[in-house]
Every structure is written in C-alpha cells, then in structure tokens.
Design a protein around this motif. Sequence first.
Motif, short mmCIF file in Angstrom:
data_model
loop_
_atom_site.label_atom_id
_atom_site.label_comp_id
_atom_site.label_asym_id
_atom_site.label_seq_id
_atom_site.Cartn_x
_atom_site.Cartn_y
_atom_site.Cartn_z
N ARG A 259 24.64 61.96 -18.20
CA ARG A 259 24.19 62.47 -16.91
C ARG A 259 25.36 62.82 -15.99
NH1 ARG A 259 18.57 59.25 -15.88
NH2 ARG A 259 17.22 60.91 -16.63
N GLU A 260 26.46 62.10 -16.11
CA GLU A 260 27.63 62.46 -15.32
C GLU A 260 28.21 63.79 -15.79
OE1 GLU A 260 30.39 59.16 -14.69
OE2 GLU A 260 28.68 57.81 -14.89
N THR A 261 28.15 64.02 -17.10
CA THR A 261 28.59 65.31 -17.64
C THR A 261 27.69 66.43 -17.12
OG1 THR A 261 29.45 64.27 -19.65
CG2 THR A 261 29.03 66.63 -19.74
N GLN A 262 26.37 66.19 -17.10
CA GLN A 262 25.44 67.18 -16.57
C GLN A 262 25.71 67.46 -15.09
OE1 GLN A 262 21.84 65.06 -17.70
NE2 GLN A 262 21.33 66.66 -19.17
N LEU A 263 25.99 66.41 -14.35
CA LEU A 263 26.29 66.58 -12.92
C LEU A 263 27.56 67.37 -12.73
CD1 LEU A 263 25.85 65.99 -9.93
CD2 LEU A 263 26.97 63.77 -10.28
N LEU A 264 28.60 67.06 -13.51
CA LEU A 264 29.85 67.81 -13.40
C LEU A 264 29.63 69.28 -13.73
CD1 LEU A 264 32.91 67.86 -12.96
CD2 LEU A 264 33.19 67.29 -15.39
N GLU A 265 28.85 69.56 -14.77
CA GLU A 265 28.56 70.94 -15.13
C GLU A 265 27.83 71.66 -13.99
OE1 GLU A 265 26.12 73.58 -18.48
OE2 GLU A 265 26.31 71.40 -18.72
N LEU A 266 26.87 70.98 -13.43
CA LEU A 266 26.10 71.54 -12.32
C LEU A 266 27.01 71.92 -11.16
CD1 LEU A 266 23.21 72.05 -11.19
CD2 LEU A 266 23.21 69.67 -10.46
N GLY B 236 14.09 64.26 -15.59
CA GLY B 236 12.89 64.88 -16.11
C GLY B 236 11.71 64.74 -15.16
N ALA B 237 10.69 65.53 -15.41
CA ALA B 237 9.51 65.51 -14.55
C ALA B 237 8.84 64.14 -14.54
CB ALA B 237 8.52 66.58 -15.01
N ASP B 238 8.99 63.36 -15.62
CA ASP B 238 8.33 62.06 -15.71
C ASP B 238 9.23 60.90 -15.30
OD1 ASP B 238 6.00 63.26 -16.67
OD2 ASP B 238 6.73 63.18 -18.74
N ASP B 239 10.49 61.18 -14.95
CA ASP B 239 11.39 60.11 -14.56
C ASP B 239 10.97 59.51 -13.22
OD1 ASP B 239 12.96 60.39 -16.78
OD2 ASP B 239 14.45 61.67 -15.82
N GLU B 240 11.03 58.20 -13.14
CA GLU B 240 10.78 57.53 -11.87
C GLU B 240 12.12 57.31 -11.19
OE1 GLU B 240 8.49 54.00 -12.28
OE2 GLU B 240 6.85 54.99 -13.36
N LEU B 241 12.31 57.96 -10.04
CA LEU B 241 13.60 57.94 -9.39
C LEU B 241 13.62 56.97 -8.22
CD1 LEU B 241 14.43 61.76 -9.21
CD2 LEU B 241 14.92 60.14 -11.04
N GLY B 242 14.71 56.22 -8.12
CA GLY B 242 14.94 55.44 -6.92
C GLY B 242 15.38 56.38 -5.81
N SER B 243 15.30 55.91 -4.58
CA SER B 243 15.61 56.77 -3.45
C SER B 243 17.07 57.21 -3.44
CB SER B 243 15.29 56.05 -2.13
OG SER B 243 16.05 54.84 -2.04
N ASN B 244 17.95 56.45 -4.11
CA ASN B 244 19.37 56.80 -4.10
C ASN B 244 19.90 57.13 -5.49
OD1 ASN B 244 19.20 54.22 -5.18
ND2 ASN B 244 21.12 53.52 -4.25
N ALA B 245 19.02 57.57 -6.39
CA ALA B 245 19.43 57.84 -7.78
C ALA B 245 20.53 58.88 -7.84
CB ALA B 245 18.22 58.28 -8.61
N VAL B 246 20.37 59.98 -7.11
CA VAL B 246 21.38 61.04 -7.14
C VAL B 246 22.70 60.51 -6.59
CG1 VAL B 246 22.04 63.26 -6.17
CG2 VAL B 246 19.72 62.92 -7.02
N GLU B 247 22.65 59.79 -5.47
CA GLU B 247 23.86 59.26 -4.85
C GLU B 247 24.63 58.36 -5.83
OE1 GLU B 247 20.97 59.48 -3.42
OE2 GLU B 247 21.25 60.47 -1.47
N VAL B 248 23.90 57.58 -6.62
CA VAL B 248 24.54 56.68 -7.58
C VAL B 248 25.36 57.48 -8.60
CG1 VAL B 248 24.10 55.11 -9.52
CG2 VAL B 248 22.89 54.80 -7.35
N TYR B 249 24.78 58.55 -9.15
CA TYR B 249 25.51 59.34 -10.15
C TYR B 249 26.67 60.11 -9.53
CZ TYR B 249 22.23 58.13 -13.79
OH TYR B 249 21.51 57.41 -14.72
N VAL B 250 26.49 60.60 -8.31
CA VAL B 250 27.59 61.28 -7.62
C VAL B 250 28.74 60.30 -7.39
CG1 VAL B 250 28.30 62.36 -5.44
CG2 VAL B 250 26.15 63.03 -6.53
N HIS B 251 28.42 59.10 -6.95
CA HIS B 251 29.44 58.08 -6.71
C HIS B 251 30.20 57.75 -7.99
CE1 HIS B 251 31.40 54.47 -5.17
NE2 HIS B 251 30.92 53.82 -6.22
N ARG B 252 29.46 57.57 -9.09
CA ARG B 252 30.11 57.23 -10.36
C ARG B 252 31.05 58.33 -10.83
NH1 ARG B 252 24.84 54.92 -13.72
NH2 ARG B 252 24.61 52.97 -12.57
N LEU B 253 30.58 59.59 -10.75
CA LEU B 253 31.41 60.70 -11.19
C LEU B 253 32.63 60.84 -10.29
CD1 LEU B 253 31.97 63.16 -12.96
CD2 LEU B 253 30.47 64.49 -11.46
N ARG B 254 32.42 60.75 -8.99
CA ARG B 254 33.55 60.86 -8.05
C ARG B 254 34.60 59.80 -8.35
NH1 ARG B 254 30.91 60.26 -3.12
NH2 ARG B 254 30.83 62.50 -2.68
#
Length: 233
Positions: free
Chosen positions: A159-166, A186-204
């Motif tokens: 997912r970090e690779t996907q984020l970097l590509e994006l 995915g459409a069926d994924d249950e997301l926490g309110s900060n899911a995107v922030e978590v992956y951005v933080h990890r990649l950064r």
Amino acid sequence: MAETVAMRLLLVEDNAELAVLLTTQLQGASFSVDHAGTLGDADALLLSRDYVAVILDLGLPDGNGLDLLRRLRAARRPLPVLVLTARGSVSERVQGLDLGADDYLAKPFAFEELKARLTALLRRPGALLGQSLSLADVALDTVSRETRIGGQSLNLPQRETQLLELLLRRADRVVPKSIVEDQLFGADDELGSNAVEVYVHRLRKRLEQHGASVAIHTIRGVGYLITATEGAG
C-alpha cells in the motif's frame, strides 16, 4: 479517466470461486481490485469509483456483459475493457470487439496471459501505465514495483508503494484525500478515520529515513502533495 491515477481494476465475474482466485492473483501483481458479480453491481461501482480498466465476463445473472460494454461506449468512456468468456466462437469475439472491447480472452486461460494482455492495454498511447516514474532521486518501476532512492533499492509494503505511485503520477500537484482513499482501499474495506494519514505518515517516514530528496506535504482539508526538496538535482 484522466483523474484515475492508481492501478484499480473492476472485475465483473459471477463465478465466485474464479473471482476470488483472480482477485488474489491480481492483487499479488500489485493491482487493486473491486469485484462485481452482476451488471447492477458493476454499474453502481462504475458510478461511484474510478478504474483503469474493466475485466468483463459476458454470462452474468442479470444480463449479457456486452450490455455494460455498450453503455460504457455510448457514454464515451475510454475505459479499457478486457472481455473474459467461455463463449469462444469467432462471431461472438467479433461482436465484442465491434462493440468496443479492447481485447478478448477465452476461458480457460492462464493468469500470466491475462496479466500480459492487461499490461499491454494499460501501456497503449493515452493509457495510465508508464513503466518508470521519478522525482528527484526517487524512482518507481510500476511493473516490478521496485522503489529506488539514489539508485539504492527500498523495500516498501504494497500500500505504501501504491501511495507513492499515486503521488508520483501527480508530482507537484495536490492529490485530494478522497482520491487517495478511493484508490488505496477496496469498496468493501472498513476504514478507520485516520487510515490514509497512517499510510502517508509511514511512507513519509521511510523516505526521510533513507534520505530521499522529496517531501510529502499535507494540505489540510484538501489532500497530499509530493515535491522535490530544495537543492535536489
């Protein structure tokens, strides 16, 4: 489809066992996959999400997959469509191609052939799959999924690779958080309110730890932006 910047596919297939197998294999090849088992589900997903391509079965419980293809082409959506079907006659193949299918693969098939045909479609002029993306000293091979910083390989989770590509596909432009969310999960994924922030933080953090000459900026209330840092060659 100019705004679709991640490798998210729509798989339209009513055979649940085959759908699970293909989804697993495609995800292993670094695609993100949403699955629809009917034309109705496919129509709903196409209205709510963006995709780089559709893998389309023809024999569906609520109609013929070619009806979906007709609607896509009537709406002038240039979305690549790869038809999968057990119907192997020449006339049926010709009909699908005449209606606007980009390629046709008869069942049974080898996954490696499906992957090769799909990759070829995405490499056509105007498609989204550029093999190499780079900014400053960061480079990503979109086929091998290898990230390199200053020539040194960096092993990133999927997912970090996907984020970097994006981010790299829209370098120096803000990527709205809604698009990041849409393309990473995915459409069926249950997301926490900060899911995107978590992956951005990890990649950064990984990029900073490896001395990359790029920075990921958070534009509050809007999204994310990747730029070369000052003095980067």
